[in-house]
Scaffold this motif. Structure first.
Motif, PDB file in Angstrom:
ATOM      1  N   ALA A 169     -80.776  -3.067  16.796  1.00 17.21           N
ATOM      2  CA  ALA A 169     -79.530  -3.200  17.282  1.00 17.21           C
ATOM      3  C   ALA A 169     -78.595  -3.256  16.016  1.00 17.21           C
ATOM      4  O   ALA A 169     -78.763  -3.483  14.707  1.00 17.21           O
ATOM      5  CB  ALA A 169     -79.100  -4.548  17.983  1.00 17.21           C
ATOM      6  N   ARG A 170     -77.292  -2.486  16.342  1.00 16.56           N
ATOM      7  CA  ARG A 170     -76.239  -2.370  15.187  1.00 16.56           C
ATOM      8  C   ARG A 170     -74.980  -3.421  15.404  1.00 16.56           C
ATOM      9  O   ARG A 170     -74.819  -3.516  16.535  1.00 16.56           O
ATOM     10  CB  ARG A 170     -75.745  -0.721  15.003  1.00 16.56           C
ATOM     11  CG  ARG A 170     -74.526  -0.689  14.185  1.00 16.56           C
ATOM     12  CD  ARG A 170     -74.186   0.858  13.988  1.00 16.56           C
ATOM     13  NE  ARG A 170     -73.680   1.321  15.316  1.00 16.56           N
ATOM     14  CZ  ARG A 170     -72.361   1.009  15.771  1.00 16.56           C
ATOM     15  NH1 ARG A 170     -71.600   0.487  14.810  1.00 16.56           N
ATOM     16  NH2 ARG A 170     -72.005   1.429  16.956  1.00 16.56           N
ATOM     17  N   ARG A 171     -74.892  -4.137  14.088  1.00 19.55           N
ATOM     18  CA  ARG A 171     -73.808  -5.100  14.309  1.00 19.55           C
ATOM     19  C   ARG A 171     -72.265  -4.657  14.497  1.00 19.55           C
ATOM     20  O   ARG A 171     -72.252  -3.494  13.826  1.00 19.55           O
ATOM     21  CB  ARG A 171     -73.934  -6.237  13.225  1.00 19.55           C
ATOM     22  CG  ARG A 171     -75.182  -6.755  13.104  1.00 19.55           C
ATOM     23  CD  ARG A 171     -75.305  -7.946  13.936  1.00 19.55           C
ATOM     24  NE  ARG A 171     -76.513  -8.845  14.054  1.00 19.55           N
ATOM     25  CZ  ARG A 171     -76.595 -10.073  14.727  1.00 19.55           C
ATOM     26  NH1 ARG A 171     -75.612 -10.355  15.357  1.00 19.55           N
ATOM     27  NH2 ARG A 171     -77.775 -10.989  14.357  1.00 19.55           N
ATOM     28  N   SER A 228     -71.031  -9.368  19.235  1.00 16.22           N
ATOM     29  CA  SER A 228     -71.664  -9.131  17.828  1.00 16.22           C
ATOM     30  C   SER A 228     -72.415  -7.814  17.791  1.00 16.22           C
ATOM     31  O   SER A 228     -72.630  -7.319  16.817  1.00 16.22           O
ATOM     32  CB  SER A 228     -72.601 -10.289  17.549  1.00 16.22           C
ATOM     33  OG  SER A 228     -73.899 -10.289  18.340  1.00 16.22           O
ATOM     34  N   PHE A 229     -72.719  -7.139  19.141  1.00 17.69           N
ATOM     35  CA  PHE A 229     -73.690  -5.771  19.112  1.00 17.69           C
ATOM     36  C   PHE A 229     -72.863  -4.638  19.488  1.00 17.69           C
ATOM     37  O   PHE A 229     -72.223  -4.540  20.674  1.00 17.69           O
ATOM     38  CB  PHE A 229     -74.848  -6.030  19.929  1.00 17.69           C
ATOM     39  CG  PHE A 229     -75.873  -7.122  19.375  1.00 17.69           C
ATOM     40  CD1 PHE A 229     -76.379  -6.841  18.099  1.00 17.69           C
ATOM     41  CD2 PHE A 229     -76.040  -8.279  20.010  1.00 17.69           C
ATOM     42  CE1 PHE A 229     -77.342  -7.886  17.782  1.00 17.69           C
ATOM     43  CE2 PHE A 229     -76.904  -9.448  19.406  1.00 17.69           C
ATOM     44  CZ  PHE A 229     -77.793  -8.959  18.205  1.00 17.69           C
ATOM     45  N   THR A 280     -77.503  -5.048  23.478  1.00 18.97           N
ATOM     46  CA  THR A 280     -77.224  -4.558  22.513  1.00 18.97           C
ATOM     47  C   THR A 280     -76.238  -3.581  22.273  1.00 18.97           C
ATOM     48  O   THR A 280     -75.793  -3.175  21.294  1.00 18.97           O
ATOM     49  CB  THR A 280     -78.613  -3.756  22.039  1.00 18.97           C
ATOM     50  OG1 THR A 280     -78.879  -2.797  23.010  1.00 18.97           O
ATOM     51  CG2 THR A 280     -79.774  -4.699  22.049  1.00 18.97           C
TER      52      THR A 280
END
Length: 303
Positions: free
Chosen positions: A259-261, A229-230, A180
């Motif tokens: 999770a934050r993109r 992507s994370f 993540t």
């Protein structure tokens, strides 16, 4: 049905039993299942179910949906791995079946991992994990994805010690938490993540984004795309079952990811059910399979 004395015989018997399922009869399948408490069925129609009695009820419910085959079931094998006491098969099951009640024909395609164990009365089915991911053969194009896993540095300690199965489970969870933070992880952390994987030919990643990926180089490309992507978050693990023999073991978890993109402040919630197979090698226990399917927050049924 006699005692199944080999892993290959158990696989063949399970294929025959599935054909009976499409006739509405779950009894041949249930004759294959282990009676131990760690047996689990994880199908696409609900949460994982543990224990023979629960598996019997769930498989009977599924069988009751079918009234026969329109076209014979076919099996496409991707990977088969067997040790003296435990083995698994990854592949696809496809058929056209009649729906009970209406007789309407419907296509059925599943991506499946099945795990068999040698017990006192022969080889038994101990886990079945089925989903619909990748059955159309499509997956994202990763040809232009940069490799985020730098090569090892001489003398650097970039492996998480995995002297036994339980240590390997802990290492794999540590790596999944790292995922993540993939876009901001240090090169050393990325190398540690890559080192949980075996480098044997049969290593397989079956994620929710397409067909299974076989071979470490291909897995590394896919993992790089996921890492990129994370940019922050965490993972909680809800263990459903685990079992290990001297050479091979498995754990089925529900991973609850926040999770934050990259490029966004929004938090994405993602629940996965994940089967991880771990194998004892010269350098410790290594991951040989990760099979993951997205779910709407399912919890296992036990008892």
């Amino acid at each position: 049905m006699g005692v199944l004395t080999t892993f290959d015989a158990a696989v063949a018997a399970s294929h025959d039993a599935l054909r009976s399922m499409t006739q509405g009869d779950n009894r041949p399948t249930m004759a294959l299942w282990s009676r131990r408490e760690d047996a689990v069925l994880a199908n696409p129609l609900g949460p994982p179910v543990a224990g023979w009695a629960n598996i019997d009820r769930e498989s009977a419910r599924v069988a009751a949906m079918f009234a026969g085959e329109v076209e014979p079931m076919t099996f496409e094998e991707v990977v088969r791995v067997a040790t003296p006491d435990l083995g698994y098969l990854v592949g696809f099951e496809r058929s056209r079946v009649k729906r009970a009640g209406s007789g309407e024909a419907a296509s059925m395609a599943l991506r499946v991992t099945t795990v068999f164990r040698r017990e006192e009365d022969g080889w038994k089915l101990v886990l079945r994990f089925a989903d619909r991911n990748g059955t159309d053969g499509k997956r994202p194009d990763r040809s232009n994805v940069p490799n985020l896993f730098p090569p090892p540095e001489p003398g650097a300690d970039e492996s998480i010690p995995t002297p036994d199965f339980d240590a390997a489970v802990a290492a794999n969870r540590q790596v999944q938490r790292l995922t993540t933070h993939g876009a901001t992880a240090s090169p050393a952390d990325r190398r540690r993540a890559s080192n949980v994987w075996s480098r044997r030919d049969e290593v397989t990643l079956a994620n929710p984004l397409g067909p299974p990926i076989v071979g470490y180089a291909n897995i590394e490309r896919e993992a790089s795309a996921v890492l990129a992507s994370f940019a922050g978050g965490g993972v909680e693990f809800e263990e459903v079952t685990r079992a290990a023999t001297p050479e091979l073991g498995f754990i089925l978890d529900i991973e609850r990811i926040q999770a934050r993109r990259v490029g966004s402040d929004a938090i994405t919630a993602l629940d996965l059910r994940v089967l991880t197979m771990l194998r004892r090698e010269e350098g410790g226990w290594k991951r040989v399979l990760r099979h993951a399917d997205r779910i709407p927050g399912a919890r296992a049924i036990t008892g």
